[in-house]
Scaffold this motif. Sequence first.
Motif, PDB file in Angstrom:
ATOM      1  N   ALA A 364       0.788  -1.314   0.017  1.00 41.68           N
ATOM      2  CA  ALA A 364      -0.092   0.070  -0.011  1.00 41.68           C
ATOM      3  C   ALA A 364       0.956   1.093   0.051  1.00 41.68           C
ATOM      4  CB  ALA A 364      -0.903  -0.023   1.109  1.00 41.68           C
ATOM      5  N   ARG A 365       0.289   2.161  -0.274  1.00 38.24           N
ATOM      6  CA  ARG A 365       0.968   3.574  -0.400  1.00 38.24           C
ATOM      7  C   ARG A 365       0.066   4.510   0.233  1.00 38.24           C
ATOM      8  NH1 ARG A 365       5.737   4.749  -2.297  1.00 38.24           N
ATOM      9  NH2 ARG A 365       6.800   3.097  -3.721  1.00 38.24           N
ATOM     10  N   HIS A 366       0.440   5.536   1.413  1.00 33.44           N
ATOM     11  CA  HIS A 366      -0.266   6.365   2.072  1.00 33.44           C
ATOM     12  C   HIS A 366       0.237   7.716   1.700  1.00 33.44           C
ATOM     13  CE1 HIS A 366      -2.303   3.915   5.170  1.00 33.44           C
ATOM     14  NE2 HIS A 366      -1.234   2.848   5.011  1.00 33.44           N
ATOM     15  N   GLN A 367      -0.688   8.619   1.985  1.00 34.34           N
ATOM     16  CA  GLN A 367      -0.305  10.063   1.713  1.00 34.34           C
ATOM     17  C   GLN A 367       0.317  10.719   3.089  1.00 34.34           C
ATOM     18  OE1 GLN A 367      -0.450  11.740  -1.324  1.00 34.34           O
ATOM     19  NE2 GLN A 367      -1.028   9.465  -1.922  1.00 34.34           N
ATOM     20  N   GLY A 368       1.642  10.462   3.261  1.00 40.08           N
ATOM     21  CA  GLY A 368       1.983  10.751   4.505  1.00 40.08           C
ATOM     22  C   GLY A 368       2.623   9.419   4.799  1.00 40.08           C
ATOM     23  N   TRP A 369       3.354   9.741   6.083  1.00 40.32           N
ATOM     24  CA  TRP A 369       4.452   8.513   6.654  1.00 40.32           C
ATOM     25  C   TRP A 369       3.177   7.764   7.527  1.00 40.32           C
ATOM     26  CZ3 TRP A 369       8.484  11.175  10.361  1.00 40.32           C
ATOM     27  CH2 TRP A 369       8.005  11.471  11.382  1.00 40.32           C
ATOM     28  N   VAL A 370       3.949   6.344   7.479  1.00 43.43           N
ATOM     29  CA  VAL A 370       3.011   5.382   8.120  1.00 43.43           C
ATOM     30  C   VAL A 370       3.464   5.282   9.572  1.00 43.43           C
ATOM     31  CG1 VAL A 370       2.740   2.863   8.243  1.00 43.43           C
ATOM     32  CG2 VAL A 370       3.238   4.008   6.105  1.00 43.43           C
ATOM     33  N   ASP A 371       2.377   5.321  10.560  1.00 40.36           N
ATOM     34  CA  ASP A 371       2.429   5.525  11.915  1.00 40.36           C
ATOM     35  C   ASP A 371       2.520   4.050  12.548  1.00 40.36           C
ATOM     36  OD1 ASP A 371       2.948   8.524  12.533  1.00 40.36           O
ATOM     37  OD2 ASP A 371       0.968   8.488  11.246  1.00 40.36           O
ATOM     38  N   ALA A 372       1.688   3.143  11.994  1.00 34.40           N
ATOM     39  CA  ALA A 372       1.587   1.896  12.638  1.00 34.40           C
ATOM     40  C   ALA A 372       1.360   0.830  11.613  1.00 34.40           C
ATOM     41  CB  ALA A 372       0.682   1.885  13.668  1.00 34.40           C
ATOM     42  N   VAL A 373       1.856  -0.525  11.854  1.00 31.91           N
ATOM     43  CA  VAL A 373       1.526  -1.458  10.742  1.00 31.91           C
ATOM     44  C   VAL A 373       1.181  -2.682  11.701  1.00 31.91           C
ATOM     45  CG1 VAL A 373       2.677  -0.842   8.910  1.00 31.91           C
ATOM     46  CG2 VAL A 373       3.752  -1.954  10.573  1.00 31.91           C
TER      47      VAL A 373
END
Length: 572
Positions: A364-373
């Motif tokens: 996946a690609r988010h708009q903004g950094w990833v905070d949790a997975v």
Amino acid sequence: MATTDSVTATAPLADEACPVCAAPIGDEPECGSCGCMLSGKLILGRLTPKIRNDIDDRLAAARRRFDLTAAARASGAPWRTDLVRLDRMEALVREGPPPPGEREDVLRELEEEGKRPAAVSPDSAGRPSDAAGARTLRDLARAALAAGSGHSPDVTLAEITASGLTATVFGRGQDGETTERADVRTWSWAELLAGLPKDPDAALFILAGGIGHGTGPRAGTDALVIPETLEHMAERTVLVNRVSGWTVPESLLGLLEQRLPDAESVRLPGEAPPPDTMRHADGFTAAAWEQDADAVRLAGGGADGSVRIWRLWDPEPFEVRSLHQGRVTAVDIADEGRSVVSGGKDGAVRLWSFGGSGRARTLARHQGWVDAVRIRAGVVFSLSDDGIRRSTLFAEPNDAATPFPLRVAWSSAAARLAVTSDARILVVGGAGEAVVRDGTSGTRLFSVTTGSTVTALALDAGDRLLAIGCADGTIHIHDLHERDPVGRWTGHSGPLRALAFGPGGSLAAADDTGGIRVRSADPRGAPPGEVQSLAVGAHSSPVRALDFNRLGELLSADGDGLVRAWRLPRLH
């Protein structure tokens, strides 16, 4: 199997050395080290073969008994005797093998020796020490801190064991409890004593005082090395000998007492080696654990975009992969222990099959950094400013009505994720509450009001109890099945950053200061005042991950790259 060659020295015993223990001798008729009679009554007449044989037999018996005692000590007697190791070490004993019953006699003598009260030296002022009744390092540290002046400076406990020398620093937390620092200094016997054999059995035999068929390295001041950094670790020092009666450790203790004249010396029963430590010099920006029957694995993300996989306690990672452009901000390991999912500052969520094909792919690609997975049962949940995304590793029926990406009511930087092992329940914590949702449909099931921003989440092994850590230092325990509160705990001085359930429902928590506390088992039905809490220790930087291994030890990893296993006392 160890052989006698591994402890053989070419130089014979000097004439001024005791023929039994090789210690220097003077003019006394008895050896001051082992008690061997060096001279006896004058015998008038001719030295007959019978008299010579009698002297030789007594000398051989004394040598065998001396070496057998050293072998028994080196095998763990009297506390935890390893009889298999003792069987191997009998090959090192002079004049062996011992006759029937002699081994049992030696073990019995050491057992009686172990029942004697532990020796404790007085403090520098000549007063009896409060540590006389101590049985653990924490007891010793508590007594030393209580005897300190002013604001009770830190105390270093320099512990001599069969593995070497370990220096642990204890201090007082903000609540006044004795707290252990996560970082410890260790020196192996190979570093402390030159010429020690590489064979473990032979090395332990020599450390315990065994001679074997040669002199071996002796524990003189010219052979032992004293670590200089030990003198500067804390204002107060307590010297702890866990292997009383071992010749080389006793010599090391004597040298340390000379180097640190104000230190207190204590002899305590032997125990297993202290928990291991490991350090990744570049530090961790994110970390996660996974374990199976064979090993514990640690996945650590770094500021350079790489993810590394370790087997504890190997000093080097066994897999390294650059997965992101910039900082790794979140990481998790699949329950099968062969894949890792990571999120980064670049907004990408990637799956890396490090234990299989080695392939890495973008989920996946988010708009903004990833905070949790989180990865559970083949499903990956990821959180960023644009919401929660759900990615599957295997094909699922196409559902055009899927609510994902699922919007959250708060900034993702202030949100946390927890997912049940079957991926059917999703918990999202944020500003003042934790929302429990269906993991497939995203439907809101219920919420838990916390009154403070949620900073950490954890589920127990049965996916029933939910621990919610908050910015105000409180922990809320909730039953997901009954949808009822179970308890509310306090005691931390800052926001909670990591939580982990342990054996019997115990709960470990680390706050923003790096402090770690463990609370007793499931408090269901117990008044809040009866829930026990223990300040375990403290990292110098925020803890990135907590977990319990199968031995019941608590594992922790901090932002500076320090990994530690804590041995915990039993809580009731």
